[in-house]
Structure formats: C-alpha cells, structure tokens
Design a protein around this motif. Structure first.
Motif, PDB file in Angstrom:
ATOM      1  N   GLY A  21      -3.576   8.104   0.469  1.00  0.00           N
ATOM      2  CA  GLY A  21      -2.941   7.606   1.682  1.00  0.00           C
ATOM      3  C   GLY A  21      -3.870   6.802   2.561  1.00  0.00           C
ATOM      4  N   VAL A  22      -5.166   6.760   2.243  1.00  0.00           N
ATOM      5  CA  VAL A  22      -6.131   6.059   3.087  1.00  0.00           C
ATOM      6  C   VAL A  22      -5.839   4.560   3.195  1.00  0.00           C
ATOM      7  CG1 VAL A  22      -8.567   5.374   3.252  1.00  0.00           C
ATOM      8  CG2 VAL A  22      -7.952   7.764   2.895  1.00  0.00           C
ATOM      9  N   PRO A  23      -5.554   3.821   2.091  1.00  0.00           N
ATOM     10  CA  PRO A  23      -5.247   2.393   2.247  1.00  0.00           C
ATOM     11  C   PRO A  23      -4.043   2.139   3.151  1.00  0.00           C
ATOM     12  CG  PRO A  23      -5.708   2.887  -0.045  1.00  0.00           C
ATOM     13  CD  PRO A  23      -5.603   4.202   0.662  1.00  0.00           C
ATOM     14  N   TYR A  24      -3.002   2.959   3.014  1.00  0.00           N
ATOM     15  CA  TYR A  24      -1.832   2.799   3.878  1.00  0.00           C
ATOM     16  C   TYR A  24      -2.211   3.064   5.331  1.00  0.00           C
ATOM     17  CZ  TYR A  24       2.748   3.545   5.971  1.00  0.00           C
ATOM     18  OH  TYR A  24       3.838   3.476   6.801  1.00  0.00           O
ATOM     19  N   LEU A  25      -3.012   4.115   5.553  1.00  0.00           N
ATOM     20  CA  LEU A  25      -3.445   4.437   6.912  1.00  0.00           C
ATOM     21  C   LEU A  25      -4.263   3.296   7.506  1.00  0.00           C
ATOM     22  CD1 LEU A  25      -3.741   6.461   9.241  1.00  0.00           C
ATOM     23  CD2 LEU A  25      -5.732   7.411   8.052  1.00  0.00           C
ATOM     24  N   LEU A  26      -5.192   2.744   6.737  1.00  0.00           N
ATOM     25  CA  LEU A  26      -6.008   1.638   7.229  1.00  0.00           C
ATOM     26  C   LEU A  26      -5.150   0.421   7.533  1.00  0.00           C
ATOM     27  CD1 LEU A  26      -9.130   1.822   4.884  1.00  0.00           C
ATOM     28  CD2 LEU A  26      -8.848   2.797   7.163  1.00  0.00           C
ATOM     29  N   SER A  27      -4.184   0.137   6.650  1.00  0.00           N
ATOM     30  CA  SER A  27      -3.287  -0.993   6.877  1.00  0.00           C
ATOM     31  C   SER A  27      -2.456  -0.796   8.135  1.00  0.00           C
ATOM     32  CB  SER A  27      -2.374  -1.187   5.657  1.00  0.00           C
ATOM     33  OG  SER A  27      -1.496  -2.263   5.841  1.00  0.00           O
TER      34      SER A  27
ATOM     35  N   THR B 218       0.827  -1.210   0.000  1.00  0.00           N
ATOM     36  CA  THR B 218       0.000   0.000   0.000  1.00  0.00           C
ATOM     37  C   THR B 218       0.863   1.262   0.000  1.00  0.00           C
ATOM     38  OG1 THR B 218      -0.194  -0.178   2.413  1.00  0.00           O
ATOM     39  CG2 THR B 218      -1.994  -1.068   1.097  1.00  0.00           C
ATOM     40  N   ALA B 219       2.078   1.162   0.569  1.00  0.00           N
ATOM     41  CA  ALA B 219       2.994   2.308   0.513  1.00  0.00           C
ATOM     42  C   ALA B 219       3.458   2.548  -0.921  1.00  0.00           C
ATOM     43  CB  ALA B 219       4.191   2.075   1.430  1.00  0.00           C
ATOM     44  N   ALA B 220       3.715   1.461  -1.662  1.00  0.00           N
ATOM     45  CA  ALA B 220       4.117   1.612  -3.068  1.00  0.00           C
ATOM     46  C   ALA B 220       3.009   2.259  -3.884  1.00  0.00           C
ATOM     47  CB  ALA B 220       4.476   0.244  -3.657  1.00  0.00           C
ATOM     48  N   PHE B 221       1.764   1.961  -3.545  1.00  0.00           N
ATOM     49  CA  PHE B 221       0.637   2.601  -4.216  1.00  0.00           C
ATOM     50  C   PHE B 221       0.524   4.064  -3.784  1.00  0.00           C
ATOM     51  CE2 PHE B 221      -3.877   3.732  -4.494  1.00  0.00           C
ATOM     52  CZ  PHE B 221      -4.170   3.358  -5.803  1.00  0.00           C
ATOM     53  N   GLY B 222       0.684   4.324  -2.489  1.00  0.00           N
ATOM     54  CA  GLY B 222       0.461   5.661  -1.965  1.00  0.00           C
ATOM     55  C   GLY B 222       1.583   6.642  -2.199  1.00  0.00           C
ATOM     56  N   VAL B 223       2.819   6.170  -2.474  1.00  0.00           N
ATOM     57  CA  VAL B 223       3.936   7.090  -2.696  1.00  0.00           C
ATOM     58  C   VAL B 223       3.680   7.962  -3.932  1.00  0.00           C
ATOM     59  CG1 VAL B 223       5.366   5.604  -4.187  1.00  0.00           C
ATOM     60  CG2 VAL B 223       6.459   7.233  -2.610  1.00  0.00           C
ATOM     61  N   TYR B 224       2.782   7.514  -4.778  1.00  0.00           N
ATOM     62  CA  TYR B 224       2.314   8.315  -5.916  1.00  0.00           C
ATOM     63  C   TYR B 224       1.870   9.704  -5.443  1.00  0.00           C
ATOM     64  CZ  TYR B 224      -1.067   9.459  -9.699  1.00  0.00           C
ATOM     65  OH  TYR B 224      -1.788  10.053 -10.692  1.00  0.00           O
ATOM     66  N   ALA B 225       1.133   9.742  -4.328  1.00  0.00           N
ATOM     67  CA  ALA B 225       0.651  11.024  -3.816  1.00  0.00           C
ATOM     68  C   ALA B 225       1.786  11.883  -3.283  1.00  0.00           C
ATOM     69  CB  ALA B 225      -0.388  10.794  -2.714  1.00  0.00           C
ATOM     70  N   ALA B 226       2.863  11.253  -2.788  1.00  0.00           N
ATOM     71  CA  ALA B 226       4.003  12.015  -2.272  1.00  0.00           C
ATOM     72  C   ALA B 226       4.674  12.830  -3.374  1.00  0.00           C
ATOM     73  CB  ALA B 226       5.011  11.077  -1.620  1.00  0.00           C
ATOM     74  N   GLY B 227       4.671  12.324  -4.593  1.00  0.00           N
ATOM     75  CA  GLY B 227       5.206  13.086  -5.715  1.00  0.00           C
ATOM     76  C   GLY B 227       4.196  14.037  -6.296  1.00  0.00           C
ATOM     77  N   LEU B 228       2.937  13.653  -6.188  1.00  0.00           N
ATOM     78  CA  LEU B 228       1.889  14.411  -6.849  1.00  0.00           C
ATOM     79  C   LEU B 228       1.525  15.704  -6.120  1.00  0.00           C
ATOM     80  CD1 LEU B 228      -1.203  12.979  -8.544  1.00  0.00           C
ATOM     81  CD2 LEU B 228      -1.558  14.607  -6.712  1.00  0.00           C
TER      82      LEU B 228
ATOM     83  N   PRO C 292     -11.822   4.995  -4.482  1.00  0.00           N
ATOM     84  CA  PRO C 292     -11.221   4.064  -5.452  1.00  0.00           C
ATOM     85  C   PRO C 292      -9.908   3.464  -4.981  1.00  0.00           C
ATOM     86  CG  PRO C 292     -11.059   6.325  -6.235  1.00  0.00           C
ATOM     87  CD  PRO C 292     -11.960   6.348  -5.039  1.00  0.00           C
ATOM     88  N   SER C 293      -9.091   4.212  -4.221  1.00  0.00           N
ATOM     89  CA  SER C 293      -7.819   3.636  -3.774  1.00  0.00           C
ATOM     90  C   SER C 293      -8.052   2.483  -2.813  1.00  0.00           C
ATOM     91  CB  SER C 293      -6.953   4.716  -3.118  1.00  0.00           C
ATOM     92  OG  SER C 293      -7.558   5.235  -1.946  1.00  0.00           O
ATOM     93  N   THR C 294      -9.080   2.582  -1.987  1.00  0.00           N
ATOM     94  CA  THR C 294      -9.428   1.463  -1.102  1.00  0.00           C
ATOM     95  C   THR C 294      -9.942   0.278  -1.914  1.00  0.00           C
ATOM     96  OG1 THR C 294      -9.975   2.986   0.698  1.00  0.00           O
ATOM     97  CG2 THR C 294     -10.873   0.765   0.838  1.00  0.00           C
TER      98      THR C 294
END
Length: 393
Positions: A350-356, A47-57, A227-229
């Motif tokens: 970041g929601v999926p990472y937070l939930l995880s 989920t971090a690999a998915f969410g790091v997209y937002a860190a650049g965005l 959608p990310s969830t």
C-alpha cells in the motif's frame, strides 16, 4: 553429504511450486503501463490496481495459516495452486476491462496469501532447519517475483499480444507445478493438528508479543515497501524519459530489485536475523535517497542502482523476518504466525498508493523523502543492542 543433497525431493518439488506461483504474481507489473494506456488509468488508479493485491492477500494470510494448522498443509495449499493458474487465464480480459484487472489482482492476492504462508510453513517442516528453510523460501519467492516481470517486460515490449502471451506462459508453468504436488506429503499429521480454535489466530505466543510488535512488524513492512515503490512509482515518474522502452525498463527494474533479493540469503546468514533486518532497512533508505536524486535529475539510468539497493533491503528484511518467525512460533501455530508475518509484510504494497495520495497534484519528492527518513530511523532504532536482544535466541 552436501548441503544441496540434504534437501529432500518433496522439498525441492514444493520449492518449485512456490516459485511458479510467485512468478505469476508479478506478471501484471510491467503491464501496468500498457493498462494505463488501454484503460486510461491515472497514477492513483494505477497504484491502486497494484495495491489491491494486498486487499485480497492479507485476509487470506490470516485465515489460511490457522486453517492449515487444523486441516493440514496439503488440504489448504493444493486447491489454491490450481486457482493460481486459472487466474492467469482470467487476466486475458484485463486489457479491456478495469473491473477484470482489479478482480484479477484481488484474487491473485488471495491465492498468494494462502500459498506463500502455508507453503512457507510446509517447506520449513520438510527442510527441518529454520534458518535454512527461511533462506530457501526467500530464494524461491524472490526468484519467482523477479523472473515474472523480467520476462513479461521483454515479451510485452517486443513480442506480439503483450497482454496475452505472458499469461499463457505462466499457465504452462502452472501445469507443471500442479503435477509436482502429487509427490509432496503432508507434514502435519492428524495427531499434531489443532483441534478447533479460532478461525483467525495470529499465532503470536504470549512471551513473543513484544519482540514481534517492536521488531518483526517494522522489518516485515520493509519487505514490500521497497520493491513495490521501485516497480510502480519510479518507472511511472520517469516514463517520459524512456520513450519506446518504458515497459521493458519497468520489467528490468522489477526483475533486478526482486532478483537481488534472491541473492542476499548468504549475507543474511552472516549477519544473523537480529542484524539483517536493521541493515536491510538502512540499505533501503539509501536506495530511496538515490531514487530522489534520479527523479530530480530526470535520470532514468539511476533506476539500476536504486533497484539493486532496494532489492538488497527487501531480501534482508524477508530473510530476517522469516527466520525470526520460525524461532518464535510454536510448532502447532507456525502456519498462523507465518501468515501474520506475511500480512504485515504485504502492508508495504500500500506504500505506493499512500505516497501517490499524499502527493496529490504535487510531486512525489516529499513523500519519497519521508519514506526514506522513516526507513532510516527504523534501521537505527532496531540496530540498538536492546532491540537486537529481543530477537536473539
């Protein structure tokens, strides 16, 4: 003259460019299950690999909007459209390197931040009517986000070279999109550009701060929280029940969720921006409730209605937010405020990472239920007459 004929050729070309860039952002999504096996990633790392997209965005969103208000739309968008194609080539090495996977997702986020925020402002100026341009943008983004994972899931499940062929397909599409840029004029001439100003400009007018914070921000976060969830946590939870088809089902769920969002602009138009946001949050809460039932019963087919409901929720939130932002923004700061809206929206990644992380070693039922409750409460509060009046023109 029909409504379709009223859209200019440059606007149609830019629509295609935004669509193709959006297509590429979700090509890696179904492949997360492949990367999990080839790279040995756990749920939190995945989920971090998915969410790091937002860190650049998010930084790109905040910087590119003000930059385009000073330099013009073309000067900012064109280089990053080219970069979007190059990043798909970078992903060819992701199957054997965690660092390349994370770097690719980070850079993909940065490119998307520029193209989506400035491209949205550019398309809005080419179309001219805020509500209509918001609906066109919603369809371009949602269709691209949907078809990318759908085709990737099918190719990765049953075609050869699952971590190569989907990216090469996107590169071919990008070549065509880059060619279209030549015919799209800049809509912000030098005499209308900002002269100097801060590097980071949120673009929120003083008299719009209250409605933006109280109404637009909650709706924006709902855009990608749903959608990310749907496309990360839920397929991961139900993978054991989907032997030999998990990658294809993940692509199908992502495609359904995001494609549904592309179909809701007519509904958003009927509801009006002030109602579409709360309704979207409420429908998303219902989808999360059904997702909890699916996890409890280990019933992966329930992912289909969940995907549809979360897709409606995200699409209504996106259309509502974009229409409201277009109303609130000053013409010389539309790029900045659009970027700020998308920055808030992508916090949902970041929601999926937070939930995880909240689940820890336990199950995800509690965190998922909490997200459903928060969404439902937000829907109720934003549906109150006082909240709707804040954003009613």
């Amino acid at each position: 003259m029909t409504r379709a004929a009223a859209v200019s050729t440059p606007a149609r070309a830019l629509w295609i460019v935004v669509f193709v860039v959006a297509y590429g952002t979700n090509v890696p999504t179904p492949l997360l299950l492949v990367y999990r096996d080839t790279l040995g990633l756990g749920p939190t790392a995945l989920t971090a690999a998915f969410g790091v997209y937002a860190a650049g965005l998010i930084p790109a969103l905040l910087l590119s909007g003000p930059a385009s208000d000073r330099l013009g739309r073309r000067a900012v968008v064109v280089p990053f459209v080219v970069l979007a194609g190059l990043i798909s080539l970078l992903f060819l090495g992701a199957a054997s390197s965690v660092a390349v996977l994370f770097l690719g997702r980070f850079l993909q986020g940065a490119v998307s931040g520029v193209v989506f925020s400035v491209g949205t402002a550019w398309l809005g100026e080419l179309v001219g009517e805020p509500g209509r341009s918001a609906r066109l943008t919603t369809v371009a983004l949602a269709a691209g986000w949907a078809l990318g994972p759908l085709f990737t899931g099918l190719l990765a499940q049953w075609a050869p070279a699952p971590t190569v062929l989907p990216y090469l397909l996107h590169v071919v599409l990008m070549i065509g999109a880059i060619a279209l840029l030549r015919g799209i004029p800049d809509t912000l001439p030098p005499d209308r550009r900002r002269d100097g100003g801060p590097v980071v400009n949120l673009g929120v007018p003083a008299d719009a701060r209250r409605p933006f914070v109280l109404v637009v921000v909650p709706v924006a976060i709902g855009v990608f929280a749903f959608p990310s969830t749907a496309v990360t946590l839920l397929p991961l939870l139900l993978t054991p029940q989907m032997p030999s088809i998990a990658v294809a089902v993940t692509g199908l769920v992502a495609g359904l969720t995001l494609a549904t969002g592309a179909l809701v602009p007519p509904l958003a138009r009927r509801l009006g921006a002030e109602r579409a946001g709360p309704v979207g949050l409420g429908i998303g809460a219902i989808g999360l409730g059904i997702a909890l039932l699916g996890v409890a019963l280990s019933a992966w087919p329930l992912l289909v209605p969940v995907a549809l409901l979360l897709g409606v929720g995200y699409g209504l939130c996106l259309a509502s937010g974009l229409t409201t932002v277009a109303r609130l923004a000053a013409p010389s700061e539309r790029g900045a405020l659009t970027g700020t809206f998308y920055a808030c929206a992508y916090l949902g990644f970041g929601v999926p990472y937070l939930l995880s992380a909240l689940a820890g070693g336990g199950g995800l039922a509690g965190p998922l239920a909490g997200l459903a409750v928060v969404s439902a409460v937000a829907a109720l509060l934003l549906g109150l007459p006082g909240a709707r009046r804040l954003v009613t023109p």
